[in-house]
Design an enzyme around this catalytic site. Structure first.
Site, PDB file in Angstrom:
ATOM      1  CE  LYS B 191      -1.796   2.479   3.363  1.00 16.88           C
ATOM      2  NZ  LYS B 191      -1.739   3.847   2.833  1.00 16.88           N
ATOM      3  CD  GLU B 265      13.417   3.627   7.661  1.00 12.70           C
ATOM      4  OE1 GLU B 265      13.432   4.432   8.617  1.00 12.70           O
ATOM      5  OE2 GLU B 265      13.304   3.974   6.488  1.00 12.70           O
ATOM      6  CB  CYS B 299      12.917   8.453   8.252  1.00 13.45           C
ATOM      7  SG  CYS B 299      13.779   7.544   6.970  1.00 13.45           S
ATOM      8  CD  GLU B 397      10.568  11.724  12.083  1.00 13.05           C
ATOM      9  OE1 GLU B 397       9.597  11.036  12.442  1.00 13.05           O
ATOM     10  OE2 GLU B 397      11.431  11.336  11.278  1.00 13.05           O
TER      11      GLU B 397
END
Lengths: 289, 486
Positions: B191, B265, B299, B397
């Site tokens: 997806k 991840e 990331c 983040e």
């Protein structure tokens, strides 16, 4: 203990069996105990400590404090210390046999075999401590002016729950597989073989192992596992017990700090058992002027 | 700390706009199941927009649990009847063929990626798409060499793999997931993120062109509910997810009581350390690339800049000067350095976090030179100087072009500050002294460490994090392990 009742010129002194935390032998802070009986009898063999949540937390603190120094030792040094554990196990053969025959009803032949397996497990992982790096490390051929390599590092602090049915050789393999790469471990000894904590902790205490790298707790798994699962300073769990419900709950709880929760291994003595508890670090180092 | 910086003399760039003629976007984009494009049983579609203009590009099928089930059934059938029985040599040949076709469609893929994602064309053209092809090339060659993956171990595929990928590198993340999974003999249900579905649907056409057997890769488009249907499907053997730590935690809990294997991840707050003996101008460029590459939607972005105190003032001045020259704007312009933020939702999240930083008293800087386009979602690059480790932007983040700067005085302090995070994805080190680089690298708790460079990727180089940045590696020999039963 039972020997106490035997009439003899010298009244035998029984060893008080305690926990093993940070290289020391404390009683549980909770003051609780749990009885272990002689094999196939209702006679008391010893009162073991029933470790509490606080004992577990103390063990994690000790493990965390010890882990960095242990990992910083040379692989050659870790190899020798693991081999020393095999030597000390050989020296304590009679004590192991006494516990195994006394509490588990092993025959002498069975007990000797169990000790042999424990020694073999220490020797196996002693030999691996300075070799697995070359089997799982890589130099990566990246497209560009970089020396790119991947090395393995210990994952950190690992909590270990052994087999449902006690097996000395397996337990030693499980401990050695974790510490060979530089991890520290907290072992929950919750099965019928828990009295073996006595000779086992003395093996670790006398092998020049950094204090706190191996911590052994006797206690009730059902009471302790939720605290293992949610502890933020435990990086990984080696769950060698076949209780799938507890394994699932530990994985669920482990999401609080993305713990690596590892289910039972297929082979006790194997590369994959050891590398379940390493992380891979990739470094891009420049090549140039 | 000096607050002045040199304003460079103004350079006008004539626009150099990449043509979009090469791309043909279908008005309605269906699901890719069992080798065919099919209507979703949900009958529902949602819009995908060009973030650089805010205008709608196309309609995307919204897969529900039933569609996901059809995709899994197709993947299971392809696994048991075709893919797991095929020789590694032949699996490899399909992957090589796909790699070649990606190169042949490179320009089309790059333009489409930029249109749907908002990243600068120079990045999609020079980084994303070449790496996509390289990834398929790399893993193609592994397909018949899996006996060498782990010394002394027989390995087998896992079965059907469910994969959920993010919007920041849509096609590259698809390649990172699909290539090793197929090389290892698994089949895939994947997806894409709901805001970036178009490039992977073009990849589906490439799979058709390559003659990849039906059902080996199935693509289900949709949002969180579609992802949940994959994660919770009981005939999937493994889940691989790239995205936020928040969602990663939900997934770890969701699969905890199943036999599904899992790799994650996740997010990061990666430290970028600059020592006083670094080549300063190169390090400034590295810091810029570390945080502003791909609008900071990375990331592993070097979002915490740690400067040795003796050079901090000089460094920050040079950083300001360099930031004044960054060109923010039309992603299709080949001069553009920073493109569009992928969605209105991400844009408002970034703006809120910047406001948090300002309200916490951070020393805020943004360049004054560039003007943002009037339409679309654009954000100026910025930083907060002299932040403490308790500062929100030192911990959270942002996933945007926002840098937090602090200082240190020694190697050990640099390492301690860098490790002061629950994450552990990446880190950067700038120094001209090799031994110092290695000492620092050894002390950092992070899975990827760039020395005198940053944000470099290669299919042969394992990527993945420590701690709450997830587990498992992608890329290299280590990238095979998560897709094999050992």
């Amino acid at each position: 203990m039972s020997e106490l009742t035997k009439s003899s010129a010298n009244l035998k002194i029984a060893k008080t069996i305690k926990l093993f935390i940070g290289g020391d032998f404390p009683r549980t802070e909770s003051g609780r105990s749990m009885p272990v009986f002689q094999a196939k009898s209702k006679k008391l063999y010893a009162n073991l400590c029933k470790a509490s949540r606080k004992d577990l937390r103390n063990a994690v603190t000790a493990a965390q404090g010890a882990q960095h120094g242990w990992a910083a030792k040379t692989a050659y040094n870790r190899t020798q210390i693991l081999y020393r554990m095999a030597e000390m196990t050989e020296g304590k053969r009679e004590e192991f046999i006494e516990v195994l025959t006394g509490t588990l009803g092993y025959t002498k032949i069975q007990a000797n075999k169990a000790v042999n397996e424990a020694i073999d497990a220490f020797v196996y992982y002693a030999g691996f401590a300075d070799k697995y790096q070359q089997l799982v490390g890589t130099v990566n051929p990246v497209s560009g002016p970089h020396h790119n390599f991947t090395t393995s590092e210990p994952v950190g602090v690992v909590a270990l729950v052994g087999n449902v049915k006690f097996n000395l050789g397996d337990l030693v393999a499980q401990i050695a597989a974790v510490i060979a790469s530089g991890n520290a471990v907290i072992v929950i000894m919750a099965n019928e073989g828990a009295a073996s904590i006595a000779p086992l902790s003395e093996v670790f205490a006398t092998s020049d192992l950094t204090k706190g790298v191996v911590n052994l707790l006797t206690g009730d798994l059902q009471e302790l596992y939720p605290h293992m699962g949610t502890h933020m300073e435990i990086n990984s769990i080696s769950f060698q017990n076949s209780d799938k419900k507890v394994l699932g709950e530990l994985k669920e709880m482990g999401a609080t700090n993305m713990k690596r929760v590892i289910g039972p291994v297929k082979e006790q003595l194997s590369l994959d058992h050891l590398i379940n508890f390493v992380e891979y670090k990739t470094v891009w180092h420049p090549i140039g002027n | 700390m000096q607050t002045t910086h040199h304003k460079p003399f103004h350079l006008e760039y004539a626009p150099s706009i990449e043509s979009t003629d090469i791309v043909k976007i279908e008005a309605k984009n269906k699901l890719f199941i069992d080798g065919k494009f099919v209507e979703p049983t949900s009958k529902k579609y949602f819009s995908t927009v060009n973030p650089a203009t805010g205008s709608t590009l196309a309609q995307i099928a919204d897969a529900n649990a039933k569609d996901v089930d059809l995709a899994v059934k197709s993947a299971r059938k392809a696994y048991s009847k075709v893919w797991s029985k095929m020789s590694g040599k032949d699996r490899g040949k399909y992957l090589f063929r796909i790699a070649r076709l990606i190169q042949e469609h490179a320009r089309e893929l790059a333009v489409l990626e930029t249109l749907d994602n908002g990243k600068p064309i120079k990045e999609s053209r020079d980084i994303d798409i070449p790496l996509v092809a390289a990834h398929f090339f790399y893993y193609a060659g592994w397909a018949d060499k899996l006996d060498y993956a782990i010394p002394g171990k027989d390995v087998k595929p896992l079965g059907v793999v469910g994969q959920v990928i993010p919007w920041n590198f849509p096609l590259l993340m698809a390649a990172w997931k699909i290539a090793p999974a197929l090389a290892c003999g698994n089949t895939v249900v994947i997806k894409p993120a709901e805001t970036t579905s178009l490039s992977i649907l073009l990849l589906a056409q490439i799979f058709q062109e390559a003659g990849l057997p039906d059902g080996v890769v199935n693509i289900v488009t949709g949002a969180g509910e579609t992802g949940a249907a994959i994660v919770n499907h009981n005939d999937i053997n493994k889940i691989a997810f790239t995205g936020s730590t928040e969602v990663g935690r939900i997934i770890q809990k969701a699969v905890a009581k199943t036999d599904k294997k899992l790799t994650l991840e996740l997010g990061g707050k990666s430290a970028h350390i600059v020592y006083e003996d670094a080549a300063i101008d190169q390090a400034v460029e590295g810091a810029i690339n570390g945080i502003f590459f791909n609008q900071g939607h990375v990331c592993c972005a070097g979002s915490r800049l740690l400067l040795e105190e003796s050079i901090a003032s000089e460094f920050v001045d040079k950083l300001k000067t360099r930031m004044e020259t960054l060109r923010v704007g039309n992603p299709l312009d080949k001069n553009t350095d920073i493109g569009a933020i992928n969605s209105a939702a991400e844009h408002s999240k970034i703006q809120k976090l910047i406001q948090t930083g300002i309200s916490e008293g951070g020393e805020y800087f943004e360049p004054t030179s560039s003007q943002l386009p009037e339409k679309g979602f654009f954000q100026k690059p910025c930083f907060f100087n002299n932040v403490s480790s308790a500062f929100t932007l030192s911990r959270i983040e942002v996933f945007g072009p926002v840098l937090a700067i602090s200082t240190f005085r020694s190697v050990s302090e640099a390492i301690a500050k860098a490790n002061d995070t629950q994450y552990g994805l990446a880190a950067g080190i700038w120094s001209e002294k090799g031994s110092k680089i290695h000492k620092t690298a050894a002390g950092l708790k992070a899975g990827v460490i760039w020395a005198n460079t940053y944000n470099k990727f290669d299919p042969s180089s394992p990527f993945g994090g420590y701690n709450e940045s997830g587990f498992g590696r992608e890329g290299g020999r280590h990238g095979l392990f998560p897709y094999l039963s050992i």
